[in-house]
Design a protein around this motif. Structure first.
Motif, PDB file in Angstrom:
ATOM      1  N   LYS A  34      11.771   6.645 -22.280  1.00 37.25           N
ATOM      2  CA  LYS A  34      11.946   7.542 -23.430  1.00 37.25           C
ATOM      3  C   LYS A  34      12.450   8.922 -23.007  1.00 37.25           C
ATOM      4  O   LYS A  34      13.243   9.542 -23.707  1.00 37.25           O
ATOM      5  CB  LYS A  34      10.625   7.684 -24.190  1.00 37.25           C
ATOM      6  CG  LYS A  34      10.256   6.472 -25.030  1.00 37.25           C
ATOM      7  CD  LYS A  34       8.807   6.488 -25.460  1.00 37.25           C
ATOM      8  CE  LYS A  34       8.442   7.735 -26.237  1.00 37.25           C
ATOM      9  NZ  LYS A  34       7.020   7.714 -26.656  1.00 37.25           N
ATOM     10  N   LYS A  35      11.986   9.373 -21.857  1.00 36.70           N
ATOM     11  CA  LYS A  35      12.365  10.724 -21.422  1.00 36.70           C
ATOM     12  C   LYS A  35      13.877  10.881 -21.269  1.00 36.70           C
ATOM     13  O   LYS A  35      14.459  11.902 -21.635  1.00 36.70           O
ATOM     14  CB  LYS A  35      11.684  11.051 -20.094  1.00 36.70           C
ATOM     15  CG  LYS A  35      10.218  11.417 -20.200  1.00 36.70           C
ATOM     16  CD  LYS A  35       9.697  11.809 -18.812  1.00 36.70           C
ATOM     17  CE  LYS A  35       8.251  12.244 -18.855  1.00 36.70           C
ATOM     18  NZ  LYS A  35       7.768  12.635 -17.504  1.00 36.70           N
ATOM     19  N   ILE A  36      14.521   9.866 -20.708  1.00 39.19           N
ATOM     20  CA  ILE A  36      15.951   9.973 -20.401  1.00 39.19           C
ATOM     21  C   ILE A  36      16.821   9.462 -21.545  1.00 39.19           C
ATOM     22  O   ILE A  36      18.048   9.621 -21.525  1.00 39.19           O
ATOM     23  CB  ILE A  36      16.262   9.211 -19.081  1.00 39.19           C
ATOM     24  CG1 ILE A  36      17.646   9.583 -18.520  1.00 39.19           C
ATOM     25  CG2 ILE A  36      16.123   7.709 -19.278  1.00 39.19           C
ATOM     26  CD1 ILE A  36      17.788  11.033 -18.128  1.00 39.19           C
ATOM     27  N   SER A  37      16.218   8.856 -22.553  1.00 42.65           N
ATOM     28  CA  SER A  37      17.001   8.235 -23.638  1.00 42.65           C
ATOM     29  C   SER A  37      17.917   9.207 -24.379  1.00 42.65           C
ATOM     30  O   SER A  37      19.082   8.876 -24.629  1.00 42.65           O
ATOM     31  CB  SER A  37      16.058   7.533 -24.622  1.00 42.65           C
ATOM     32  OG  SER A  37      15.503   6.381 -24.036  1.00 42.65           O
ATOM     33  N   PRO A  38      17.457  10.399 -24.772  1.00 41.65           N
ATOM     34  CA  PRO A  38      18.389  11.315 -25.463  1.00 41.65           C
ATOM     35  C   PRO A  38      19.606  11.673 -24.615  1.00 41.65           C
ATOM     36  O   PRO A  38      20.719  11.801 -25.139  1.00 41.65           O
ATOM     37  CB  PRO A  38      17.514  12.542 -25.748  1.00 41.65           C
ATOM     38  CG  PRO A  38      16.116  12.006 -25.804  1.00 41.65           C
ATOM     39  CD  PRO A  38      16.077  10.934 -24.757  1.00 41.65           C
ATOM     40  N   PHE A  39      19.415  11.811 -23.302  1.00 33.34           N
ATOM     41  CA  PHE A  39      20.553  12.108 -22.420  1.00 33.34           C
ATOM     42  C   PHE A  39      21.559  10.967 -22.439  1.00 33.34           C
ATOM     43  O   PHE A  39      22.781  11.188 -22.505  1.00 33.34           O
ATOM     44  CB  PHE A  39      20.050  12.352 -20.995  1.00 33.34           C
ATOM     45  CG  PHE A  39      21.158  12.649 -20.009  1.00 33.34           C
ATOM     46  CD1 PHE A  39      21.679  13.926 -19.904  1.00 33.34           C
ATOM     47  CD2 PHE A  39      21.687  11.648 -19.198  1.00 33.34           C
ATOM     48  CE1 PHE A  39      22.709  14.206 -19.007  1.00 33.34           C
ATOM     49  CE2 PHE A  39      22.703  11.910 -18.304  1.00 33.34           C
ATOM     50  CZ  PHE A  39      23.220  13.197 -18.207  1.00 33.34           C
ATOM     51  N   LYS A  83       0.842  -1.191   0.000  1.00 30.30           N
ATOM     52  CA  LYS A  83       0.000   0.000   0.000  1.00 30.30           C
ATOM     53  C   LYS A  83       0.879   1.242   0.000  1.00 30.30           C
ATOM     54  O   LYS A  83       1.213   1.795   1.046  1.00 30.30           O
ATOM     55  CB  LYS A  83      -0.927  -0.013   1.213  1.00 30.30           C
ATOM     56  CG  LYS A  83      -1.998  -1.095   1.143  1.00 30.30           C
ATOM     57  CD  LYS A  83      -2.920  -1.054   2.357  1.00 30.30           C
ATOM     58  CE  LYS A  83      -3.987  -2.137   2.253  1.00 30.30           C
ATOM     59  NZ  LYS A  83      -4.899  -2.148   3.428  1.00 30.30           N
ATOM     60  N   ALA A  84       1.262   1.657  -1.185  1.00 34.55           N
ATOM     61  CA  ALA A  84       2.059   2.871  -1.344  1.00 34.55           C
ATOM     62  C   ALA A  84       1.566   3.590  -2.583  1.00 34.55           C
ATOM     63  O   ALA A  84       1.116   2.953  -3.539  1.00 34.55           O
ATOM     64  CB  ALA A  84       3.543   2.534  -1.474  1.00 34.55           C
ATOM     65  N   LYS A  85       1.629   4.907  -2.562  1.00 36.86           N
ATOM     66  CA  LYS A  85       1.153   5.707  -3.679  1.00 36.86           C
ATOM     67  C   LYS A  85       2.332   6.163  -4.537  1.00 36.86           C
ATOM     68  O   LYS A  85       3.415   6.452  -4.023  1.00 36.86           O
ATOM     69  CB  LYS A  85       0.409   6.938  -3.162  1.00 36.86           C
ATOM     70  CG  LYS A  85      -0.931   6.626  -2.513  1.00 36.86           C
ATOM     71  CD  LYS A  85      -1.963   6.249  -3.555  1.00 36.86           C
ATOM     72  CE  LYS A  85      -3.343   6.106  -2.932  1.00 36.86           C
ATOM     73  NZ  LYS A  85      -4.352   5.732  -3.956  1.00 36.86           N
ATOM     74  N   PRO A  86       2.134   6.252  -5.858  1.00 39.45           N
ATOM     75  CA  PRO A  86       3.189   6.811  -6.706  1.00 39.45           C
ATOM     76  C   PRO A  86       3.484   8.248  -6.287  1.00 39.45           C
ATOM     77  O   PRO A  86       2.578   8.980  -5.861  1.00 39.45           O
ATOM     78  CB  PRO A  86       2.580   6.777  -8.116  1.00 39.45           C
ATOM     79  CG  PRO A  86       1.449   5.805  -8.035  1.00 39.45           C
ATOM     80  CD  PRO A  86       0.943   5.862  -6.637  1.00 39.45           C
ATOM     81  N   SER A  87       4.729   8.645  -6.395  1.00 45.83           N
ATOM     82  CA  SER A  87       5.115  10.020  -6.080  1.00 45.83           C
ATOM     83  C   SER A  87       4.361  10.997  -6.978  1.00 45.83           C
ATOM     84  O   SER A  87       4.054  10.699  -8.133  1.00 45.83           O
ATOM     85  CB  SER A  87       6.621  10.190  -6.271  1.00 45.83           C
ATOM     86  OG  SER A  87       6.982  11.552  -6.256  1.00 45.83           O
ATOM     87  N   SER A  88       4.074  12.170  -6.456  1.00 47.64           N
ATOM     88  CA  SER A  88       3.413  13.207  -7.258  1.00 47.64           C
ATOM     89  C   SER A  88       4.418  14.063  -8.020  1.00 47.64           C
ATOM     90  O   SER A  88       4.040  14.970  -8.758  1.00 47.64           O
ATOM     91  CB  SER A  88       2.565  14.102  -6.348  1.00 47.64           C
ATOM     92  OG  SER A  88       3.377  14.706  -5.353  1.00 47.64           O
ATOM     93  N   THR A  89       5.705  13.775  -7.833  1.00 50.82           N
ATOM     94  CA  THR A  89       6.764  14.558  -8.481  1.00 50.82           C
ATOM     95  C   THR A  89       7.304  13.823  -9.696  1.00 50.82           C
ATOM     96  O   THR A  89       7.702  12.661  -9.594  1.00 50.82           O
ATOM     97  CB  THR A  89       7.920  14.819  -7.501  1.00 50.82           C
ATOM     98  OG1 THR A  89       7.408  15.446  -6.325  1.00 50.82           O
ATOM     99  CG2 THR A  89       8.988  15.696  -8.139  1.00 50.82           C
ATOM    100  N   ASP A  90       7.316  14.493 -10.833  1.00 47.18           N
ATOM    101  CA  ASP A  90       7.876  13.904 -12.044  1.00 47.18           C
ATOM    102  C   ASP A  90       9.362  14.242 -12.138  1.00 47.18           C
ATOM    103  O   ASP A  90       9.785  15.342 -11.762  1.00 47.18           O
ATOM    104  CB  ASP A  90       7.164  14.437 -13.289  1.00 47.18           C
ATOM    105  CG  ASP A  90       5.770  13.849 -13.451  1.00 47.18           C
ATOM    106  OD1 ASP A  90       5.614  12.651 -13.137  1.00 47.18           O
ATOM    107  OD2 ASP A  90       4.859  14.569 -13.868  1.00 47.18           O
ATOM    108  N   PRO A  91      10.179  13.313 -12.646  1.00 45.62           N
ATOM    109  CA  PRO A  91      11.613  13.583 -12.755  1.00 45.62           C
ATOM    110  C   PRO A  91      11.910  14.645 -13.810  1.00 45.62           C
ATOM    111  O   PRO A  91      11.180  14.769 -14.808  1.00 45.62           O
ATOM    112  CB  PRO A  91      12.185  12.224 -13.185  1.00 45.62           C
ATOM    113  CG  PRO A  91      11.058  11.540 -13.880  1.00 45.62           C
ATOM    114  CD  PRO A  91       9.811  11.982 -13.159  1.00 45.62           C
ATOM    115  N   VAL A  92      12.955  15.411 -13.567  1.00 41.86           N
ATOM    116  CA  VAL A  92      13.390  16.442 -14.516  1.00 41.86           C
ATOM    117  C   VAL A  92      14.536  15.871 -15.348  1.00 41.86           C
ATOM    118  O   VAL A  92      15.515  15.347 -14.797  1.00 41.86           O
ATOM    119  CB  VAL A  92      13.846  17.717 -13.784  1.00 41.86           C
ATOM    120  CG1 VAL A  92      14.391  18.740 -14.782  1.00 41.86           C
ATOM    121  CG2 VAL A  92      12.695  18.302 -12.978  1.00 41.86           C
TER     122      VAL A  92
END
Length: 776
Positions: free
Chosen positions: A185-190, A116-125
């Motif tokens: 996909k978000k981190i792939s170009p980096f 019983k844990a909720k996903p974080s509300s913060t998206d990675p930068v």
């Protein structure tokens, strides 16, 4: 179609069936017919997702027509182009996504949640990425020189090379394989711009293929395609289970060959081929299939035991060297040591790698391990010192415990030495920061919810890192979360019962299934051996003993095998050798009949590997649309009331959504969920499954009443093999249950006649729920 003014003025009007679709938009001047067409197509393509019952498909055909594009139409245009009426059905993706979001808001996540844990509300930068093309990497060497030239370049490379497992094994080990393509996909170009000197990026195969469809509701092939487009310069590496391909069973030989061919076409480069029993005939098939597809073949020796301990004789140094001899003779480009449980200690690392380096001076050696006991960095540095060319790491925030050793630690320790990796440590920090925040999105699956540190007891139970958290997940799903310590001890005993196996998928799953079965039924090893002829063992255990995955080193355990199998057939030799070739044409035709013509060669392979899972995946997407475009928090937890957000269906197609309210439960057990979609009020009716379940009551089997057969575990009924009036013998299969990929056959405890059947296929049961009644 009519327009109020010329195509070349600023005002643009398009009308299709009065009252159904009106477009009023602005078109920059000057404009060409092509500009006009693209402009309108972009608008109506989105409208197609919003208004399914219009003749937008007809308009789309008009605007795509060659004659129309070149302004050569006349009054006979429609009569002479009847193909304009070949209308593709509307996708209605927006409404389907609202249905999915409503379902999650009412019923919770569609994928099982272990804690019983909720996903974080913060998206990675995402850290800044340099503009322009990424630097040249090892994939450019592979494309230029082929697999043999690539292997030579690896062997000649100065310094230690790294494979990054963050995109696959790290999250399989720590997060139950739940990381979605959306976050990769978000981190792939980096990665492409800052880690071009990686040996490879492991991002596919193993459990990811199955889990993508089964739990994430996304296409594994699409993941491979999209990552390949974003990372063109780093070789991609996958895990191929030999003759098991990416499944848990043997497939016809042509299916393994075809799978490798399609994988290579979709961007896979390096195939790490292993067998769960180190059964060479199975490995040779996988190696041949990967090589025939044009891939780099990396044959893997699966490691267990301890070559530095003279008391451990079954899997000795001599055993591994002889096995390597066979793989090198078979033509592997790279030799891998696959230490799937993290059992390699520094001294054993020196002995094993040193022996292989002396034996094969020209063959690149690649070492894989897990850090469960905390000795992974020391072991990998010892391997490198002894002559290994490549070792596996995960970025720091996704490393340690059941994952791989820390990338940052190894980069820092090797810096300025002959093992220097050439990787900038500050880029590792940036990469790690992204994953530290991204990991919070997967809090419901994170092993740290219950596992606070590494544990050296892995040297005793030998549970593979990739299985450890999944086993824990399964234990929770079956109501054994508070007994995980017992499960680990039972794993050790189950391994001994089965003859001390090499433990990696699928053999590790077999040991895990037996361990959980023992804990669920309060059975000791001695009791299992004594009652082996009457117990309803998990199907995976029975099939292993029949020989369905190959022959283990040292043979099958007796008399345990004979007592379990009784008169069941046994397979001799390589299991897949006796299977008839798969008819891909017939399979494709069947899929097209079931799912229209929207079937790709990749879909055919998915169905070939996992027919039932693929069927459920297609049904899911038909009902809920492309959920892979949702952010991870929305996918898992749904939106909060009054929350506004955007969803990009594809480039240029954005939905603006606001969750408004949840309605009361109606008599049909449904709730109405209200949204605002692009400014318009929308609602969907969703069945409240919790409320529906509370409306029903399933009786429990009474152990005091002879003939009542209860479910040995929570799960879904796959098949009922008997009906009322059927005559049954003691030990005869009655039904098949499934829980978290573990199938169990429920056998009759007595001879008699079926008096009543209380379940049907697809019914969900709790432990001890009454399945049927037998009378003597």
């Amino acid at each position: 179609m009519s327009k109020r003014t010329s195509l070349f003025t600023e005002d643009l009007w398009v009308r299709v069936d009065p009252g159904e679709l009106w477009i009023r938009d602005t078109l920059p001047q000057p404009a060409s017919t092509q500009d006009f067409t693209k402009h309108v197509l972009g608008f109506i393509s989105l409208s197609q997702d919003l208004k399914p019952n219009t003749n937008i498909p007809f308009l789309q055909n008009v605007l795509s027509n060659h004659q129309f594009l070149h302004s050569t139409v006349d009054t006979q245009f429609i009569d002479e182009n009847q193909e304009l009426f070949n209308l593709k059905p509307t996708q209605n993706r927006a409404q389907k996504l609202l249905h999915y979001l409503g379902h999650v808001m009412v019923n919770g996540p569609t994928t099982p949640i272990p804690v019983k844990a909720k996903p974080s509300s913060t998206d990675p930068v995402v850290p800044p990425v340099t503009m322009g093309d990424p630097p040249i990497g090892f994939r450019d060497v592979l494309l230029r020189d082929g697999p043999e030239g690539f292997a030579k370049a690896v062997r000649a490379h100065q310094g230690l090379l790294l494979m990054d497992t963050t995109f696959r094994d790290a999250h399989q080990s720590l997060l139950a394989t739940r990381v979605r393509t959306h976050d990769l996909k978000k981190i792939s170009p980096f990665v492409s711009h800052n880690f071009s000197n990686l040996f490879s990026l492991e991002n596919w195969g193993g459990a990811t293929f199955d889990v993508a469809m089964r739990f994430l509701s996304e296409c594994p092939w699409k993941r491979l395609q999209e990552l390949r487009a974003l990372i063109p310069n780093v070789p991609f590496q996958m895990l191929l289970r030999g003759a098991n391909a990416v499944g848990y069973t043997n497939y016809p030989d042509n299916a393994v060959f075809k799978f490798c061919e399609v994988a290579k076409e979709n961007g896979m480069d390096i195939f790490r081929v292993f067998d769960s029993l180190n059964y060479v005939p199975n490995m040779l098939l996988g190696m041949e299939a990967a090589g025939a597809a044009g891939g780099v073949v990396e044959a893997a020796i699966s490691y267990t035991g301890d070559v530095s301990d003279p008391m451990r004789q079954k899997y000795s140094l001599d055993y591994y060297v002889k096995l390597a001899d066979e793989l090198v003779k078979a033509g592997t480009h790279i030799l891998c040591i696959k230490d799937m449980a993290g059992l390699l200690k520094p001294e054993a690392s020196k002995l094993l790698v040193g022996a292989l380096r002396d034996r094969f001076p020209d063959v690149p050696i690649h070492v894989h391990t897990h850090d469960t006991a905390g000795a992974g960095v020391a072991a990998m540095l010892a391997c490198a010192e002894a002559g290994a060319d490549v070792v596996d790491v995960a970025v720091d925030s996704m490393a340690g415990m059941t994952s791989q050793p820390s990338m940052g630690a190894i980069v820092a320790c090797a810096k300025g030495t002959k093992l220097d990796t050439g990787i900038a440590l500050e880029k590792v920090f940036d990469y790690s920061e992204y994953w530290e925040v991204a990991r919070g999105l997967y809090a419901p699956f994170d092993c740290t919810a219950t596992m606070k540190s590494g544990n050296a007891d892995v040297y005793e139970n030998e549970i593979p890192g990739g299985q450890y958290t999944n086993l824990h997940f399964q234990a929770h799903s079956m109501g054994l979360g508070n007994k995980f310590k017992e499960v680990k001890k039972a794993y050790t005993e189950a391994n001994k019962l089965l003859g001390d196996l090499i433990k990696v998928t699928p053999s590790s799953k077999i040991v895990g299934d037996l361990a959980q079965f023992m804990v669920q039924n309060n059975l000791t090893r001695a009791e299992v051996e004594e009652r082996a002829d009457e117990l309803s063992f998990p199907l995976s255990v029975v099939e292993f003993l029949q020989g369905y995955i190959g022959i283990p080193h040292g043979g099958f355990p007796e008399p345990f095998r004979s007592k379990v199998l009784k008169s069941l057939p046994r397979i001799e030799g390589r299991p897949g050798a006796s299977l008839p070739p798969m008819d891909f044409k017939a399979l494709e035709e069947g899929l097209r009949a079931a799912h229209s013509d929207d079937i790709t060669p990749e879909d055919v392979m998915s169905a070939a590997m996992y027919p039932k899972v693929f069927q459920e995946f297609k049904e899911f997407t038909s009902n809920f649309g492309p959920v892979d475009c949702l952010s991870t928090r929305l996918f898992l937890d749904g939106p909060k009331i009054a929350e506004e957000f955007e969803v990009e269906l594809e480039r240029g197609k954005i939905l603006h959504i606001k969750a408004l309210a949840l309605g009361d439960l109606n008599k049909a057990g449904q709730r109405e969920v209200f949204f605002e979609l692009n400014g318009q009020l929308r609602s969907v009716l969703v069945k409240d499954t919790v409320a529906m379940k509370e409306m029903k009551f399933h009786p429990k089997a009474q152990k005091s009443i002879k003939g009542q057969v209860g479910a040995p575990m929570p799960g879904k009924v796959l098949e009922v093999k008997v009906e009322v009036g059927s005559k049954v013998e003691k030990g005869q299969p009655l039904c098949v249950l499934s829980a978290m990929k573990m199938e169990t056959v429920v056998n009759s405890p007595m001879a008699g006649t079926i008096k009543a059947v209380h379940v049907t296929a697809d019914a969900s049961l709790e432990g001890d729920d009454l399945i049927l009644e037998i009378e003597e």
